[in-house]
Design a protein around this motif. Sequence first.
Motif, mmCIF file in Angstrom:
data_model
loop_
_atom_site.group_PDB
_atom_site.id
_atom_site.type_symbol
_atom_site.label_atom_id
_atom_site.label_comp_id
_atom_site.label_asym_id
_atom_site.label_seq_id
_atom_site.Cartn_x
_atom_site.Cartn_y
_atom_site.Cartn_z
ATOM 1 N N PHE A 227 0.851 -1.134 -0.103
ATOM 2 C CA PHE A 227 0.155 -0.058 0.018
ATOM 3 C C PHE A 227 0.983 1.204 -0.033
ATOM 4 O O PHE A 227 2.015 1.264 0.757
ATOM 5 C CB PHE A 227 -0.868 0.020 1.301
ATOM 6 N N LEU A 229 1.446 5.333 0.515
ATOM 7 C CA LEU A 229 0.834 6.396 1.068
ATOM 8 C C LEU A 229 1.455 7.863 0.740
ATOM 9 O O LEU A 229 2.862 7.791 0.303
ATOM 10 C CB LEU A 229 1.389 6.505 2.461
ATOM 11 N N ILE A 246 -1.429 12.396 6.211
ATOM 12 C CA ILE A 246 -1.670 11.538 5.296
ATOM 13 C C ILE A 246 -2.697 11.908 4.200
ATOM 14 O O ILE A 246 -3.726 12.438 4.766
ATOM 15 C CB ILE A 246 -2.160 10.259 5.800
ATOM 16 N N ILE A 249 -4.165 7.165 -0.137
ATOM 17 C CA ILE A 249 -3.583 5.796 -0.049
ATOM 18 C C ILE A 249 -4.097 5.036 -1.269
ATOM 19 O O ILE A 249 -5.087 5.425 -1.788
ATOM 20 C CB ILE A 249 -4.309 5.033 1.255
ATOM 21 N N TYR A 273 -7.562 10.120 2.015
ATOM 22 C CA TYR A 273 -7.303 9.733 3.144
ATOM 23 C C TYR A 273 -8.389 10.380 4.159
ATOM 24 O O TYR A 273 -9.170 9.567 4.948
ATOM 25 C CB TYR A 273 -6.075 9.788 3.914
#
Length: 354
Positions: A227, A229, A246, A249, A273
């Motif tokens: 994954f 970010l 963040i 994603i 996010y």
Amino acid sequence: MKKIFAVGGLLAVTVLAATQVNAQSRLRPQTNKPDTTKPAGTAPATNTPNNNGRGLVPNPAVTPTTTQNPNASGAATIRYDTSSNNGFGGKPEVSLRNNYAIDRSQVRDRKPLEYDNMRDDDVVWSEFIWREIDAREKANQSFLYAGKDDNGDLRFFSVLLNAIKNDSVTAFSAENDRFTTPLSMEKIMNQSEGVVDTVTVVDPISGTEEKVITKRPKFSPDSVYTFRLKEQIMFDKESSRLVTRIIGIAPVAKQQIGNTGKTMSVLLFWLYYPDLRRTFAKTDVYNPKNFSSRMTWEELFESRFFTSYIIKSSANNPGDKYLNAMIKDPLFRLLEGENIKTRIFNYEQDLWQY
């Protein structure tokens, strides 16, 4: 005087007769009148003990039309289990009794805390960082936990899919990470194993493009374990602290390149996010040591309880390239990512005098 006693005796006899009539009316059986409020053909609701004798179950002749979570408040909701049918469709098996020894109904009502307001003028330094989380690492094994609860499959990729299906979270195209092109649910679900496609592969060194016949990855929770970010690191002079937020994603899948046996990493889609925080706040993370101390996915990301490595930075990068386009050796790429972490740490420490 005789007239007064005569009138009093007549009143006493009248009261005694009325009392006897009322007593007889209470002893007389009442006739059952039909209930006109219920529609015709409705089976009567009878309560019978269940198999273990600890509760009551409704009349089996009455068939419910929706699945209601007994621990949830409000209207009935339908959840999808992404572990069946190649990761799509299906419904989870909702517990018809409390699956815990305690009441956990408040879990479905949890909401994330709002971020502190930050003014643009208070941000004196900022940098964008791109990271990748490898769920095969021991510290990230909770991302691949295959257990189930009333929310469905608890693998992180399934949590993302359930957020798109059930919580109206918009998925964006993987062409760029600025959330410019929304994707429909049908386009996401059309990716399946065994579909041959032609994609454009760009050489990171020379920049040349090549058309390659590939096979789309199997779109299931087990095949996606990486994954990506996108986050922004800022120094807020108002609070005098370094803040990490963040931004997005993206799940990353492995794609076969023709018949060469080699694979390439392919971004599936981007998710904003802040849109995911409501779903993350209601979904618990697997804790192998203590079930009672499980945190939510929102707490995991905000508290940074995961391991990752840096693949790109906006500092000293005028070509907007990833580290693999500038450094060929994978070991040196990891070392360069650690150098970026050290540089950011030293920047914060150099702002203070001891």
